[in-house]
Design a protein around this motif. Sequence first.
Motif: not given
Length: 325
Positions: A121, A124, A126, A254, A264, A268, A317, A319-321, A323-324
């Motif tokens: 988390t 990512a 979150g 999800w 968001l 996460k 995780a 990929r989430f990071r 994308s930010q």
Amino acid sequence: MLNRVQILFDPLVRLLLLAILLASFLPVTGEGRAIAQGVSNTVIFLLFLLNGLRLPRAEVLRGLGNRRFLLPLVLWVFAVMGLAGWAMADLAGRALPASIAVGFVFLGLLPSTVQSATAYTSLAGGNVAHSVVAAATLNILGVFISAPLIIWLANSGVADGNVGFDIGALQRIGLILLLPFVIGQILQNWFGSYVAAKAHIISWMDRFAIAIAVYVAFSSAVEQGVWTLIALSEWGILLGIVGVMLAIGFGGSWWLGGALRLELADRKAFLFAGAQKSIVMGAPLATILFPPEMAGLALLPVLLYHLLQMVISAPLASRFRSSQS
């Protein structure tokens, strides 16, 4: 690729693989099994004592107040995933030994893992606070919820499995899981800061306790002939059903986070707390709840799920990071 290499060098993964390898070539059998089980019970007692010492009561109480986040998560982890595990057990029972099929009931009803759910988390981007509180609360509830539900569902006729519900199983759960946790919570004001200061050492103690429980359980599976009992094609079926559970866990949590219109960062946290399953709870509980000849086989779906959830979580995780940024 780098994430997958890092997973293989994760200390807990290495210890679990070592425990399985050691049990495969040097399983504990005969009179040694009772001694090994006693050692396992002792380290499990210590593990839950430490959990009681380091899970802050104040954070758990604050988390219980966030009903919009926590209540759906509890229902997802113990109800939806539990029913998914029961359905997969019924499917697995048509092609795999009953002890392994019952392991899917066991897998579905386990709480999420505290350390890795929180770590992923954080990676990512979150809500880490929600993740810590949610995972801790789920593990506390898991002691009270998982075992009775596993016993009930496993004895409901699925895959012809029979855990053997008796007063002895409840006594073992009370003495080895609940009692040390309660003692830890009581002593938290005096020793909680010391345990927090020794977090690195305590983390290794956790890993060794889990590895010992896996070794004892898997030794019984080897004695039952796990490597000859399951054909290569059946290993493929086992992996396929575990894959379905992973798809339900990650995809469903999800989607539910989105349906609840969580922010968001909260979504996460919901994903990793809702999809991951705890080997920290699973390995000790298997050795306490199941007969020795059944414990190792019932633990197989959990071991596979645990490894694969890390394979999925690390790149997800990251990929989430990314994308930010």
